[in-house]
Design a protein around this motif. Sequence first.
Motif, PDB file in Angstrom:
ATOM      1  N   ARG A  29     -17.740 -23.607  10.884  1.00 59.18           N
ATOM      2  CA  ARG A  29     -19.045 -23.024  11.184  1.00 59.18           C
ATOM      3  C   ARG A  29     -20.161 -23.803  10.479  1.00 59.18           C
ATOM      4  NH1 ARG A  29     -18.880 -17.727  13.248  1.00 59.18           N
ATOM      5  NH2 ARG A  29     -16.770 -16.864  13.403  1.00 59.18           N
ATOM      6  N   GLY A  30     -19.913 -24.174   9.214  1.00 60.62           N
ATOM      7  CA  GLY A  30     -20.933 -24.906   8.473  1.00 60.62           C
ATOM      8  C   GLY A  30     -21.207 -26.280   9.063  1.00 60.62           C
ATOM      9  N   LEU A  31     -20.138 -27.004   9.438  1.00 57.78           N
ATOM     10  CA  LEU A  31     -20.328 -28.342  10.000  1.00 57.78           C
ATOM     11  C   LEU A  31     -21.006 -28.293  11.356  1.00 57.78           C
ATOM     12  CD1 LEU A  31     -16.883 -29.956   9.070  1.00 57.78           C
ATOM     13  CD2 LEU A  31     -19.078 -30.297   7.928  1.00 57.78           C
ATOM     14  N   LEU A  32     -20.594 -27.339  12.186  1.00 56.26           N
ATOM     15  CA  LEU A  32     -21.164 -27.273  13.537  1.00 56.26           C
ATOM     16  C   LEU A  32     -22.608 -26.789  13.531  1.00 56.26           C
ATOM     17  CD1 LEU A  32     -18.112 -25.853  15.525  1.00 56.26           C
ATOM     18  CD2 LEU A  32     -18.984 -28.193  15.491  1.00 56.26           C
ATOM     19  N   SER A  33     -22.991 -26.063  12.474  1.00 53.35           N
ATOM     20  CA  SER A  33     -24.389 -25.628  12.410  1.00 53.35           C
ATOM     21  C   SER A  33     -25.348 -26.811  12.296  1.00 53.35           C
ATOM     22  CB  SER A  33     -24.583 -24.672  11.228  1.00 53.35           C
ATOM     23  OG  SER A  33     -24.409 -25.357   9.998  1.00 53.35           O
ATOM     24  N   GLU A  34     -24.833 -27.947  11.771  1.00 49.90           N
ATOM     25  CA  GLU A  34     -25.661 -29.146  11.683  1.00 49.90           C
ATOM     26  C   GLU A  34     -25.959 -29.738  13.056  1.00 49.90           C
ATOM     27  OE1 GLU A  34     -26.989 -30.132   8.963  1.00 49.90           O
ATOM     28  OE2 GLU A  34     -25.923 -28.805   7.584  1.00 49.90           O
ATOM     29  N   LEU A  42     -13.093 -18.633  18.264  1.00 48.71           N
ATOM     30  CA  LEU A  42     -12.321 -19.375  19.262  1.00 48.71           C
ATOM     31  C   LEU A  42     -13.176 -19.723  20.479  1.00 48.71           C
ATOM     32  CD1 LEU A  42      -8.895 -17.468  19.227  1.00 48.71           C
ATOM     33  CD2 LEU A  42      -9.400 -19.710  18.270  1.00 48.71           C
ATOM     34  N   HIS A  43     -13.981 -18.771  20.946  1.00 48.34           N
ATOM     35  CA  HIS A  43     -14.840 -19.023  22.105  1.00 48.34           C
ATOM     36  C   HIS A  43     -15.877 -20.090  21.783  1.00 48.34           C
ATOM     37  CE1 HIS A  43     -18.266 -18.264  24.849  1.00 48.34           C
ATOM     38  NE2 HIS A  43     -17.293 -18.061  25.735  1.00 48.34           N
ATOM     39  N   GLY A  44     -16.408 -20.057  20.556  1.00 54.28           N
ATOM     40  CA  GLY A  44     -17.424 -21.044  20.178  1.00 54.28           C
ATOM     41  C   GLY A  44     -16.862 -22.457  20.139  1.00 54.28           C
ATOM     42  N   LEU A  45     -15.659 -22.624  19.594  1.00 56.05           N
ATOM     43  CA  LEU A  45     -15.049 -23.949  19.563  1.00 56.05           C
ATOM     44  C   LEU A  45     -14.698 -24.435  20.965  1.00 56.05           C
ATOM     45  CD1 LEU A  45     -12.635 -23.800  16.479  1.00 56.05           C
ATOM     46  CD2 LEU A  45     -14.964 -24.678  16.581  1.00 56.05           C
ATOM     47  N   THR A  46     -14.168 -23.537  21.774  1.00 60.42           N
ATOM     48  CA  THR A  46     -13.768 -23.925  23.133  1.00 60.42           C
ATOM     49  C   THR A  46     -14.957 -24.363  23.964  1.00 60.42           C
ATOM     50  OG1 THR A  46     -11.955 -22.314  22.992  1.00 60.42           O
ATOM     51  CG2 THR A  46     -12.502 -23.164  25.174  1.00 60.42           C
ATOM     52  N   SER A  47     -16.117 -23.709  23.723  1.00 61.13           N
ATOM     53  CA  SER A  47     -17.300 -24.034  24.523  1.00 61.13           C
ATOM     54  C   SER A  47     -17.835 -25.437  24.262  1.00 61.13           C
ATOM     55  CB  SER A  47     -18.403 -23.006  24.245  1.00 61.13           C
ATOM     56  OG  SER A  47     -18.820 -23.089  22.878  1.00 61.13           O
ATOM     57  N   ILE A  48     -17.457 -26.037  23.136  1.00 58.58           N
ATOM     58  CA  ILE A  48     -17.937 -27.393  22.806  1.00 58.58           C
ATOM     59  C   ILE A  48     -17.098 -28.460  23.504  1.00 58.58           C
ATOM     60  CG2 ILE A  48     -18.273 -29.021  20.899  1.00 58.58           C
ATOM     61  CD1 ILE A  48     -18.807 -26.662  19.097  1.00 58.58           C
ATOM     62  N   ILE A  49     -15.804 -28.145  23.702  1.00 58.62           N
ATOM     63  CA  ILE A  49     -14.893 -29.119  24.309  1.00 58.62           C
ATOM     64  C   ILE A  49     -15.287 -29.358  25.770  1.00 58.62           C
ATOM     65  CG2 ILE A  49     -12.479 -29.611  24.849  1.00 58.62           C
ATOM     66  CD1 ILE A  49     -11.709 -27.790  22.529  1.00 58.62           C
ATOM     67  N   ASP A  50     -15.303 -30.599  26.177  1.00 58.90           N
ATOM     68  CA  ASP A  50     -15.658 -31.007  27.553  1.00 58.90           C
ATOM     69  C   ASP A  50     -17.087 -30.633  27.924  1.00 58.90           C
ATOM     70  OD1 ASP A  50     -13.117 -32.070  27.943  1.00 58.90           O
ATOM     71  OD2 ASP A  50     -12.317 -30.148  28.682  1.00 58.90           O
ATOM     72  N   GLY A  98     -26.544 -27.621  15.626  1.00 56.09           N
ATOM     73  CA  GLY A  98     -27.185 -26.530  16.358  1.00 56.09           C
ATOM     74  C   GLY A  98     -26.225 -25.570  17.007  1.00 56.09           C
ATOM     75  N   VAL A  99     -24.958 -25.612  16.618  1.00 53.18           N
ATOM     76  CA  VAL A  99     -23.948 -24.716  17.194  1.00 53.18           C
ATOM     77  C   VAL A  99     -23.722 -23.559  16.239  1.00 53.18           C
ATOM     78  CG1 VAL A  99     -21.606 -24.496  18.076  1.00 53.18           C
ATOM     79  CG2 VAL A  99     -22.854 -26.652  18.361  1.00 53.18           C
TER      80      VAL A  99
END
Length: 343
Positions: free
Chosen positions: A140-145, A158-166, A147-148
Amino acid sequence: MKLRTITIDLAKTVFQACGVNERMKPQFNTRLKRDQLLDFIRQQALTMVVMEACYSSHYWGREMAKLGHDVKLIPAQHVTPFVRGNKNDHNDAFAIAEASQRPFIRFVPIKTEHQQEICCLHRIRERLGKNKVALSNQSRGLLSEFGVVFPCGHAAFLHGLTSIIDNPQYSHRLQDMVIDMLSEYKTTINRLKRIEKQLTEFVDGCESGRILLSIPGIGVINASAFLASIDKGQAFSSSKEFAVWLGLTPKQHASGNISKMGGITKRGDRYLRKQLIHGARALVSRAPKSSDPLALWAMKLRVTKPFNKVAVAMAHRLARLIWVLLTRQEHYRAMPASLEVSA
């Protein structure tokens, strides 16, 4: 040579064995390598063998019990006051002998291999739980950099990580990192589920486990942990003694006619105490919706006491209840509120 006690200061590769006679006079205090220990003990006449309850002590206890010796494990904190002179293996081994002769010393029961396997599962589960939280927080901390940001919770993560793929909005490098994060997270979750399945099978497979599950606030995790640690509570002479061992009784400060009671002592097994208090918290939280006598008792305390104090008091009561029911091999029977009032 008639020996009263043989004591062993355990280590990884080098051990210290001390033998004392009826007058507590040392007959030998010798240094042994790991591959020499069992052969040395096998050559001794059957007697009491005492070791500190520490690293590898249960394994050595089982092995020496197979040879016919009466094996005792003594808590390490009871040995420290008897060490005279410098701190070394020679003095430690003799200190174990002196401490073992003191009255009112409570020895630690030797765990079976099955009990130790369950304890290992709990330790692994504890580490995996910390890894799971650490991975989630770091991700969560890394992805906030970038804007996620997504809500708290397992499903949202799980939904947040999946939404970034592809997602073409993000670079391939970032997507590869997220794939690794998701794979590690799912692997950790699956390992936790497999461990909990094994613990459930262990609890459901014995009568003592079903007895513990009948107690409010006790689930599979708590039941398996207590069974693996105390079996049926045979090492304790009363429910009060068991609660004291868990560190759930108040700490006393007394001098002369002045006596003050403080917070709980926090002695004993930290993991068991923590798990029992967690179970008590859940029980106190659900108390307003329950008519069980334990829940009614908790609600009475909540009128004048804060939540955390009531949770610890409930854990103390649960500890006593665990010992009583395990000793009697009886299931918990809750009385309806109407019967409780009429009584």
